[in-house]
Design a protein around this motif. Structure first.
Motif, PDB file in Angstrom:
ATOM      1  N   THR A 136      21.994 -65.465 -49.687  1.00 32.37           N
ATOM      2  CA  THR A 136      22.227 -66.011 -51.027  1.00 32.37           C
ATOM      3  C   THR A 136      22.651 -64.877 -51.956  1.00 32.37           C
ATOM      4  O   THR A 136      22.019 -63.819 -51.974  1.00 32.37           O
ATOM      5  CB  THR A 136      20.890 -66.613 -51.527  1.00 32.37           C
ATOM      6  N   GLY A 137      23.696 -65.096 -52.759  1.00 33.58           N
ATOM      7  CA  GLY A 137      24.216 -64.017 -53.601  1.00 33.58           C
ATOM      8  C   GLY A 137      23.584 -63.943 -54.984  1.00 33.58           C
ATOM      9  O   GLY A 137      23.291 -64.975 -55.611  1.00 33.58           O
ATOM     10  N   HIS A 138      23.353 -62.721 -55.433  1.00 34.68           N
ATOM     11  CA  HIS A 138      22.866 -62.449 -56.796  1.00 34.68           C
ATOM     12  C   HIS A 138      23.623 -61.214 -57.289  1.00 34.68           C
ATOM     13  O   HIS A 138      24.101 -60.409 -56.482  1.00 34.68           O
ATOM     14  CB  HIS A 138      21.365 -62.141 -56.802  1.00 34.68           C
ATOM     15  N   LEU A 139      23.712 -61.044 -58.589  1.00 32.85           N
ATOM     16  CA  LEU A 139      24.404 -59.852 -59.093  1.00 32.85           C
ATOM     17  C   LEU A 139      23.752 -59.354 -60.376  1.00 32.85           C
ATOM     18  O   LEU A 139      23.500 -60.147 -61.294  1.00 32.85           O
ATOM     19  CB  LEU A 139      25.886 -60.186 -59.356  1.00 32.85           C
ATOM     20  N   HIS A 140      23.450 -58.034 -60.415  1.00 32.46           N
ATOM     21  CA  HIS A 140      23.062 -57.387 -61.674  1.00 32.46           C
ATOM     22  C   HIS A 140      24.342 -57.278 -62.505  1.00 32.46           C
ATOM     23  O   HIS A 140      25.226 -56.480 -62.170  1.00 32.46           O
ATOM     24  CB  HIS A 140      22.527 -55.985 -61.415  1.00 32.46           C
ATOM     25  N   ALA A 141      24.433 -58.072 -63.555  1.00 33.64           N
ATOM     26  CA  ALA A 141      25.717 -58.210 -64.244  1.00 33.64           C
ATOM     27  C   ALA A 141      25.594 -57.939 -65.737  1.00 33.64           C
ATOM     28  O   ALA A 141      24.684 -58.464 -66.392  1.00 33.64           O
ATOM     29  CB  ALA A 141      26.239 -59.636 -64.026  1.00 33.64           C
ATOM     30  N   ASP A 142      26.522 -57.137 -66.261  1.00 38.16           N
ATOM     31  CA  ASP A 142      26.681 -56.972 -67.719  1.00 38.16           C
ATOM     32  C   ASP A 142      25.383 -56.540 -68.404  1.00 38.16           C
ATOM     33  O   ASP A 142      25.076 -57.005 -69.509  1.00 38.16           O
ATOM     34  CB  ASP A 142      27.176 -58.291 -68.352  1.00 38.16           C
ATOM     35  N   GLN A 143      24.635 -55.644 -67.765  1.00 38.89           N
ATOM     36  CA  GLN A 143      23.354 -55.223 -68.365  1.00 38.89           C
ATOM     37  C   GLN A 143      23.564 -54.219 -69.503  1.00 38.89           C
ATOM     38  O   GLN A 143      23.102 -54.410 -70.608  1.00 38.89           O
ATOM     39  CB  GLN A 143      22.438 -54.600 -67.305  1.00 38.89           C
ATOM     40  N   LEU A 144      24.254 -53.106 -69.173  1.00 36.87           N
ATOM     41  CA  LEU A 144      24.405 -52.034 -70.159  1.00 36.87           C
ATOM     42  C   LEU A 144      25.805 -52.048 -70.759  1.00 36.87           C
ATOM     43  O   LEU A 144      26.025 -51.543 -71.860  1.00 36.87           O
ATOM     44  CB  LEU A 144      24.109 -50.680 -69.501  1.00 36.87           C
ATOM     45  N   SER A 145      26.756 -52.604 -69.995  1.00 34.30           N
ATOM     46  CA  SER A 145      28.113 -52.739 -70.509  1.00 34.30           C
ATOM     47  C   SER A 145      28.702 -54.021 -69.933  1.00 34.30           C
ATOM     48  O   SER A 145      28.251 -54.497 -68.889  1.00 34.30           O
ATOM     49  CB  SER A 145      28.960 -51.537 -70.074  1.00 34.30           C
ATOM     50  N   GLU A 146      29.720 -54.564 -70.595  1.00 34.66           N
ATOM     51  CA  GLU A 146      30.368 -55.786 -70.107  1.00 34.66           C
ATOM     52  C   GLU A 146      31.359 -55.370 -69.035  1.00 34.66           C
ATOM     53  O   GLU A 146      32.286 -54.612 -69.313  1.00 34.66           O
ATOM     54  CB  GLU A 146      31.079 -56.481 -71.271  1.00 34.66           C
ATOM     55  N   GLY A 147      31.135 -55.845 -67.809  1.00 34.04           N
ATOM     56  CA  GLY A 147      32.013 -55.404 -66.728  1.00 34.04           C
ATOM     57  C   GLY A 147      32.584 -56.577 -65.950  1.00 34.04           C
ATOM     58  O   GLY A 147      32.916 -56.440 -64.771  1.00 34.04           O
ATOM     59  N   GLY A 148      32.654 -57.747 -66.580  1.00 33.60           N
ATOM     60  CA  GLY A 148      33.159 -58.926 -65.859  1.00 33.60           C
ATOM     61  C   GLY A 148      32.186 -59.381 -64.778  1.00 33.60           C
ATOM     62  O   GLY A 148      32.564 -60.069 -63.837  1.00 33.60           O
ATOM     63  N   GLY A 149      30.921 -59.016 -64.927  1.00 37.93           N
ATOM     64  CA  GLY A 149      29.930 -59.333 -63.892  1.00 37.93           C
ATOM     65  C   GLY A 149      29.680 -60.819 -63.760  1.00 37.93           C
ATOM     66  O   GLY A 149      29.575 -61.339 -62.635  1.00 37.93           O
ATOM     67  N   ALA A 150      29.577 -61.513 -64.879  1.00 38.02           N
ATOM     68  CA  ALA A 150      29.315 -62.962 -64.805  1.00 38.02           C
ATOM     69  C   ALA A 150      30.476 -63.642 -64.087  1.00 38.02           C
ATOM     70  O   ALA A 150      30.268 -64.507 -63.228  1.00 38.02           O
ATOM     71  CB  ALA A 150      29.130 -63.529 -66.207  1.00 38.02           C
ATOM     72  N   GLN A 151      31.710 -63.230 -64.423  1.00 36.35           N
ATOM     73  CA  GLN A 151      32.884 -63.850 -63.782  1.00 36.35           C
ATOM     74  C   GLN A 151      32.860 -63.581 -62.274  1.00 36.35           C
ATOM     75  O   GLN A 151      33.164 -64.470 -61.475  1.00 36.35           O
ATOM     76  CB  GLN A 151      34.181 -63.288 -64.377  1.00 36.35           C
TER      77      GLN A 151
END
Ligand code: NIG
Length: 402
Positions: A231-246
């Motif tokens: 199952t996939g998970h991602l540490h996303a956009d914590q300290l900077s916006e890096g397109g993680g949610a996308q």
């Protein structure tokens, strides 16, 4: 049969963003047949089997919820980074401390040096504190090993913590010291991930961040995870916006976690993909960041979960009560939405459809509180109010005073 009657039951079957997320049943009963729920509903309508032989508990009108599901922890680690906390309080940032040799890599060194028994005993103590406060399922990430051998060791230890633990491989947590990073990414993809899946990992995660890993590297790791059935998970956009949610949305991740800097485009992508937003407001508080607000996620139809993110660097508060309070005070959830986030939301984030709500046939994971009022939990914070905690039909913590 284990029967709890005369309870105020929050089934968590309502919509999180709707008027009644709790799905309350007044004067309800829950009957557990072994590991499963055999009946949940009004006590007056319970079938005879659900009132007959076995263990019978009168809840005295107190609140009964599903067991809490914590979808984001880094519970297995050694060492202490209190000095980094002090440095941050004196003005240094998380990334500056990491660049100067602290941060995740310092925990990697301490963890590699610690014997299995110490790591396990410390992790068990942390887990027990969560269990006593009502958590019956805890996601536990690796990520402080950063070699194939050490990551698999942490995975084995996480698995050894028992039934309520959902182990996640986090090979791309930091670039390992003294190793070419491209080589590490390729080892994670081709060697570590398939082996971790064979040895019991359920999920796969990566840290997309300046100073951690790029979108291309995280994509490679998560695609390898998907190939291995994780199952996939991602540490996303914590300290900077890096397109993680996308990226999390595009790869069909079950959750995108942190999201403090996510844009409206990122939120829309999560909504389209059905990815759950795991907010970690205690970490934002700990790092003196602004926590992600839940409202834009809920408005877009993205389910919101709350995770403790217990780890030695960015969040060391081991309290579900404080998590509920932070979910309300910092992320703007209502008490009912925060409770949904800690139960149904956590289960969704982990892709577990057998728990997180109360319905017949689901796992008998239950918490009976010492209050009848759901609003009391994030209000009287810093005090754990769980009186009785049941996992798979078995009592794992009993602090009843009634
Ligand atoms: O979720 N952001 C990456 N991982 C952790 C921090 C881990 C550490 O600093 O040791 C987090 O905040």
């Amino acid at each position: 049969m284990l029967v709890i009657s005369n309870a105020r039951i929050a089934t968590m079957t309502g919509a999180q963003g709707g008027p009644a997320p709790l799905g309350l049943i007044e004067n309800g009963a829950v009957a557990c047949d072994g590991e499963r729920i055999a009946y949940v509903g009004p006590a007056a309508e319970a079938p005879p089997a659900a009132t007959g032989a076995g263990v019978f508990i009168d809840a005295g009108g107190m609140l009964l919820t599903p067991g809490f599901v914590d979808p984001h922890t880094h519970l297995v680690f050694a060492g202490d980074r209190a000095h980094e906390h002090a440095l941050r309080l004196a003005g240094r940032t998380y990334l500056q401390i990491a660049e100067a040799g602290g941060g995740i890599r310092s925990t990697v060194a301490a963890t590699r040096a610690a014997p299995d028994q110490t790591l396990l005993a410390d992790a068990r103590r942390r887990l027990q504190r969560l269990e006593r406060s009502g958590v019956t399922t805890v996601e536990v990430k690796t990520g402080y090993g950063l070699s194939v051998e050490d990551e698999l060791r942490l995975l084995r230890l996480a698995c050894a913590l028992g039934d309520g633990v959902v182990p996640t491989l986090l090979g791309l947590h930091a670039a390992p010291p003294g190793v070419d990073r491209a080589r590490w990414v390729s080892q994670v993809v081709s060697e570590l991930t398939p082996e971790a899946a064979r040895q019991g990992a359920r999920g796969c995660d990566a840290f997309l961040e300046e100073g951690a890993f790029t979108a291309a590297e995280c994509r490679a790791a998560l695609e390898a995870g998907a190939r291995a059935g994780l199952t996939g998970h991602l540490h996303a956009d914590q300290l900077s916006e890096g397109g993680g949610a996308q990226l999390a949305a595009e790869l069909g991740c079950k959750s995108a976690d942190h999201l403090e800097r996510t844009t409206s485009e990122g939120i829309a992508a999560l909504a389209r993909a059905g990815t759950t937003a795991v907010l970690l407001p205690l970490a934002a508080w700990f790092l003196r960041q602004t926590a992600a607000l839940a409202a834009p996620f809920l408005a877009a139809g993205v389910p919101v979960a709350l995770g403790s993110n217990i780890n030695p660097g960015s969040q060391r508060i081991e309290s579900v009560s404080m998590l509920l309070a932070a979910g309300c005070l910092l992320s703007g959830l209502t008490p009912a939405q925060a409770l949904w986030a800690c139960t149904a939301g956590g289960a969704r984030a982990l892709g577990l459809d057998d728990r997180g709500t109360l319905a017949e046939g689901l796992r008998a994971d239950l918490v009976l509180f010492s209050t009848s009022d759901p609003d009391h939990l994030p209000y009287h914070a810093g005090v754990e109010h769980a009186a009785l905690v049941i996992r798979s039909g078995k009592v794992i913590s009993d602090a009843r005073k009634f």
